[in-house]
Design an enzyme around this catalytic site. Structure first.
Site, PDB file in Angstrom:
ATOM      1  N   CYS A  32       0.833  -1.214   0.000  1.00  0.00           N
ATOM      2  CA  CYS A  32       0.000   0.000   0.000  1.00  0.00           C
ATOM      3  C   CYS A  32       0.867   1.264   0.000  1.00  0.00           C
ATOM      4  O   CYS A  32       1.494   1.584   1.004  1.00  0.00           O
ATOM      5  CB  CYS A  32      -0.913  -0.037   1.224  1.00  0.00           C
ATOM      6  SG  CYS A  32      -1.753   1.505   1.589  1.00  0.00           S
ATOM      7  N   CYS A  35      -0.042   3.934   2.572  1.00  0.00           N
ATOM      8  CA  CYS A  35       0.350   3.484   3.910  1.00  0.00           C
ATOM      9  C   CYS A  35       1.807   3.865   4.183  1.00  0.00           C
ATOM     10  O   CYS A  35       2.149   4.341   5.273  1.00  0.00           O
ATOM     11  CB  CYS A  35       0.182   1.975   4.059  1.00  0.00           C
ATOM     12  SG  CYS A  35      -1.515   1.392   3.861  1.00  0.00           S
TER      13      CYS A  35
END
Length: 114
Positions: A32, A35
């Protein structure tokens, strides 16, 4: 500056739900991009406000049960747990200042109230 503590399905209840202070859980995954983008901000928040709020990470690929239990559909999702319950949910990558503002109910900081 210690790395953020990793929690797992097995340790979640003890570390997060039984904590005496609020706990910010970063639901994330290695693949991600957003993230990874917010990770330095979360580390800075942990360093600055660690006496008021615990900041931990939970890898949803390795710990799917907890993510499913709390209905985490998109990442990054930041949940604040207080007294064993979800007290706040923040979804998506945001700048550090915005995250600090979102945490104003849990941390006392003049910048958070601005």
């Amino acid at each position: 500056m210690a790395d953020l503590k990793e929690v797992t399905d097995a340790s979640f209840e003890e570390i997060v739900l039984q904590s005496k202070k609020p706990v910010l859980v970063d639901f994330w995954a290695a693949w991600c991009g957003p993230c990874r983008q917010i990770a330095p901000s979360l580390q800075a928040i942990a360093d600055e406000y660690g006496d008021q709020i615990e900041v931990v990470k939970l890898n949803i690929d390795e710990n799917p049960a907890t993510a499913a239990k709390y209905g985490v559909m998109s990442i990054p999702t930041l949940n604040v747990y207080q007294g064993g319950e979800v007290a706040k949910t923040i979804v998506g990558a945001k700048p550090k200042a915005a995250i600090v503002r979102d945490l104003a109910d849990f941390i006392s900081d003049e910048a958070a109230k601005a």
